[in-house]
Design an enzyme around this catalytic site. Structure first.
Site, PDB file in Angstrom:
ATOM      1  N   GLU A 114      13.257  26.009  22.213  1.00 44.87           N
ATOM      2  CA  GLU A 114      13.270  24.620  22.688  1.00 44.87           C
ATOM      3  C   GLU A 114      14.325  24.475  23.771  1.00 44.87           C
ATOM      4  O   GLU A 114      15.436  25.006  23.625  1.00 44.87           O
ATOM      5  CB  GLU A 114      13.559  23.674  21.516  1.00 44.87           C
ATOM      6  CG  GLU A 114      12.441  23.729  20.480  1.00 44.87           C
ATOM      7  CD  GLU A 114      12.665  22.838  19.262  1.00 44.87           C
ATOM      8  OE1 GLU A 114      13.690  22.138  19.192  1.00 44.87           O
ATOM      9  OE2 GLU A 114      11.785  22.853  18.379  1.00 44.87           O
ATOM     10  N   HIS A 119      10.295  17.714  19.861  1.00 36.34           N
ATOM     11  CA  HIS A 119      11.111  17.707  18.638  1.00 36.34           C
ATOM     12  C   HIS A 119      11.719  16.316  18.363  1.00 36.34           C
ATOM     13  O   HIS A 119      12.936  16.147  18.275  1.00 36.34           O
ATOM     14  CB  HIS A 119      12.230  18.766  18.721  1.00 36.34           C
ATOM     15  CG  HIS A 119      12.739  19.166  17.368  1.00 36.34           C
ATOM     16  ND1 HIS A 119      13.255  20.405  17.094  1.00 36.34           N
ATOM     17  CD2 HIS A 119      12.817  18.475  16.194  1.00 36.34           C
ATOM     18  CE1 HIS A 119      13.638  20.467  15.831  1.00 36.34           C
ATOM     19  NE2 HIS A 119      13.375  19.294  15.262  1.00 36.34           N
TER      20      HIS A 119
END
Ligand SMILES: NC(=O)C1=CN([C@@H]2O[C@H](COP(=O)(O)OP(=O)(O)OC[C@H]3O[C@@H](n4cnc5c(N)ncnc54)[C@H](O)[C@@H]3O)[C@@H](O)[C@H]2O)C=CC1
Ligand SMILES: O=C(O)CCC(=O)C(=O)O
Length: 633
Positions: A494, A517
């Protein structure tokens, strides 16, 4: 605390905004004007005059005269003021009350405030009236306050200097205060040190002149090796907060007196290794990896707060071995993830991601192809923990039939059906949603084989952890049309900040919802987390309570009027016996003792008599297999 007390110098302590958190005259105005429409305006004017006087901008006598002229107070207001000020004694002074009681005759309150309200407030700390040097009010026959006694030296410019001179103190003299007139005693050569006391207010002009700056009275006691109620000043506890937790977290930690540093975004391992030295508490979210290397560099680390649920980003075992307690927020964002998952299920079932993209591209594609109601469909929940089981309840409410699989035995909620194997769940679910944790064994829990076992046309959701899914296998199952859609919130890699681009094989696939997220990113969740985690960390630091720690043995401790000693050691036989031998050898009475162990460490809290020799602490520290030892209070 350092153990060799030095002789106490004379302490000259200011009253307003030092001994108490507030200015007495400001509060008196607030009380006297309680029912007046002019209250706010006049109190504001008085405050401004106080500030100008304190920072040295306006002569003190002039500031006092102008303030009193604005003040419509009467004698009857004074008891109310005293009561209010007794509740506003500075926190660090309040907690060190016994210090003042132990040293009568060494502490003077020298103030340009008024004896009528100072004496009763400091009297509660054992400071006798003859050690209070302050102004006195004048009253008219109707008990209105008319001004101040002009013969009192403290009502004049330079009054504190003259007052101190008249005391003829022999020996070291230290002045503690927040105002310029406090510094002037040092400037006049009458005091050996001036400590700018900034717990309540920090005036730059005053701080600039200080020999030392005191964020709390504990710091003064610590620096001068004097007895104090805490083992270590809170202002020396450094907190490093990464990844933007809700500002409430920093606010709470600062209120506690800690030094808080904020770093937006995450830090990679090298960066964190560089920043972690001297840090006592580290706050992170899901991105920051706390590795063995980071922990090796963490020379003062006591605790880690994960401002999230997952703690797979932290090397929990290594934390244990270093005596670092880890806390998370196990259910503060549960509901937020559940709501996101439910929304995704409904949107995917109606192919909204695809239709939405087409509409934005100017294409009108009105058709029912591939769209279905979720009522009566089978939802397969993998991981029936807090999130999975909560989703089970709300999903049933909209008519989904719930099936779940968990490796642990779980209470079956509502009408949910337990599957004995993952394969059993995959074979029948129309929608599969992942809510397992990110333990290493779950890496690639879902790969080509699991996707192949899913029903043709099924939907797939991952709001758990990125590495749990083999992304290329998911992309292949979507491209081939075996799966009809997916929603993915978490990824094996990420981006560290919002400036970094997002790369994934899933980009551009139809009926695939991608989110960065944000499962737990709601105002409610973030606020809950920002209150929950600092509270756990502060409780641990202050009392040793480890309830809800994710790696430490959980101990919930009673409050005890005692000294509390905390000992963390490698879990080998005989350490408790050694602790008790040391205590017995120093004739220290144990009032309570609590021990819990896990596979790596033993955690012992011992409450002992107030009286013990400093050498005892050294002996306890020297016990073999000790990882960390702290005197909590
Ligand atoms: N997308 C986001 O923003 C968020 C993601 N999460 C993730 O969700 C996960 C779950 O959260 P909670 O429900 O609160 O955790 P939890 O610990 O209450 O539940 C996890 C459940 O998964 C089960 N489990 C673990 N491995 C399994 C496996 N291989 N097969 C079947 N069951 C398995 C466990 O036994 C446990 O019951 C967190 O660990 C976190 O990684 C949590 C919050 C926000
Ligand atoms: O909001 C975050 O940073 C992480 C949320 C999450 O994944 C968790 O709580 O485990």
């Amino acid at each position: 605390m350092p153990d060799q007390p030095t002789p106490l110098p004379y302490l000259i302590i200011d009253f307003d905004s030092t001994f108490t958190q507030v200015e007495g005259l400001d509060e008196l105005a607030d009380i006297a004007l309680e029912n007046s429409p002019e209250r706010e305006k006049i109190v504001g004017q008085i405050r401004a005059l106080t500030d100008r006087g304190m920072s040295g901008e306006l002569g003190f006598a002039e500031s006092l005269k102008q303030r009193l002229a604005l003040l419509p107070a009467r004698r009857e207001h004074l008891p109310l003021l005293v009561e209010r000020l007794q509740g506003k004694v500075s926190e660090s002074i309040r907690r060190n009350r016994s210090f003042f009681e132990q040293f009568p005759g060494r502490v003077y309150i020298v103030s340009s405030g008024f004896r009528e309200f100072i004496e009763p407030v400091v009297g509660e700390f054992g400071i006798a009236p003859e050690f209070v040097l302050a102004n006195t009010f004048t009253f008219d026959k109707d008990d209105h306050i008319t001004g101040f006694d002009p013969d009192n030296v403290l009502s004049r410019d330079g009054g504190k200097i003259e007052q101190l001179r008249r005391l003829h103190l022999t020996g070291p003299v230290y002045v503690l205060g927040d105002g310029y007139t406090d510094y002037q005693m040092r400037e006049a050569g009458l005091a050996d040190r001036f400590y700018a006391f900034t717990e309540n207010v920090a005036r730059p002009a005053v701080v600039a002149q200080a020999d030392k700056v005191l964020p709390s009275f504990d710091e003064f006691l610590y620096q001068n090796k004097l007895p104090m109620s805490l083992s270590y000043p809170k202002n020396r506890i450094k907190v490093l907060l990464l990844e933007n937790p809700d500002p409430r977290a920093a606010e709470l930690l600062r209120q506690e007196g800690y030094q808080v540093e904020l770093v937006p975004g995450g830090l990679d391992e090298d960066e964190l290794v560089e920043r972690i030295e001297g840090v006592s508490l580290l706050g992170i979210r899901s991105k920051t990896q706390v590795t063995a290397r980071v922990l090796e560099a963490a020379n003062r680390l006591i605790g880690i707060g994960a401002f999230c649920i997952g703690t797979n980003q932290i090397d929990l075992t290594e934390c244990l071995k270093k005596g670092v307690a880890v806390f998370n927020a196990p259910f503060s964002n549960t509901r937020s993830v559940v709501e996101l998952a439910l929304g995704e299920i409904l949107l995917l079932a109606r192919r909204v991601p695809e239709k939405n993209a087409l509409m934005h591209a100017g294409k009108w594609d009105k058709s029912a192809g591939g769209a279905f109601e979720v009522r009566g469909k089978k939802l397969g929940i993998v991981g029936y923990g807090n999130i999975g089981s909560q989703l089970s309840v709300v999903a049933e409410a909209i008519g989904l039939q719930v099936f779940y699989f968990d490796i642990a035995e779980k209470l079956q909620l509502g009408n949910a059906t337990r599957c004995r194997t993952l394969a059993e769940l995959l074979a029948q679910a129309d929608i599969v949603t992942l809510h397992v944790d990110g333990r290493p064994e779950n890496t690639n829990l879902f790969g080509a084989e699991e996707f192949a076992r899913m029903k043709p046309g099924a939907l797939f959701l991952n709001n758990a952890r990125g590495p749990v899914v083999d992304v290329p296998a998911l992309a292949a199952a979507l491209r081939s049309g075996h799966l009809d859609g997916a929603a993915v919130d978490v990824f094996p890699y990420e981006p560290k900040t919002n400036d970094e681009p997002f790369e994934s094989e899933l980009r551009g696939l139809p009926n695939v919802l991608l989110t960065p997220h944000i499962g737990g990113s709601t105002a409610e969740a973030q606020r809950n987390i920002a209150e929950f985690v600092p509270e756990r960390l502060m409780q641990y630091i202050n009392t040793g309570n480890t309830q809800q720690s994710v790696n430490f043995p959980n101990i919930q401790l009673p409050e005890q009027a005692a000294h509390r000693l905390m000992h963390i050691h490698h879990n080998v036989p005989g350490v408790l016996a050694q602790i008790n031998q040391v205590l017995a050898a120093h004739s220290v009475n144990i009032l309570g003792q609590y021990l819990k162990t896990n596979e790596h460490i033993g955690y012992v809290i011992t409450d002992v008599d107030k009286q013990y020799e400093p050498a005892l602490i050294e002996k306890l520290r020297e016990i073999e297999h000790t990882i960390k030892f702290r005197v909590l209070y």
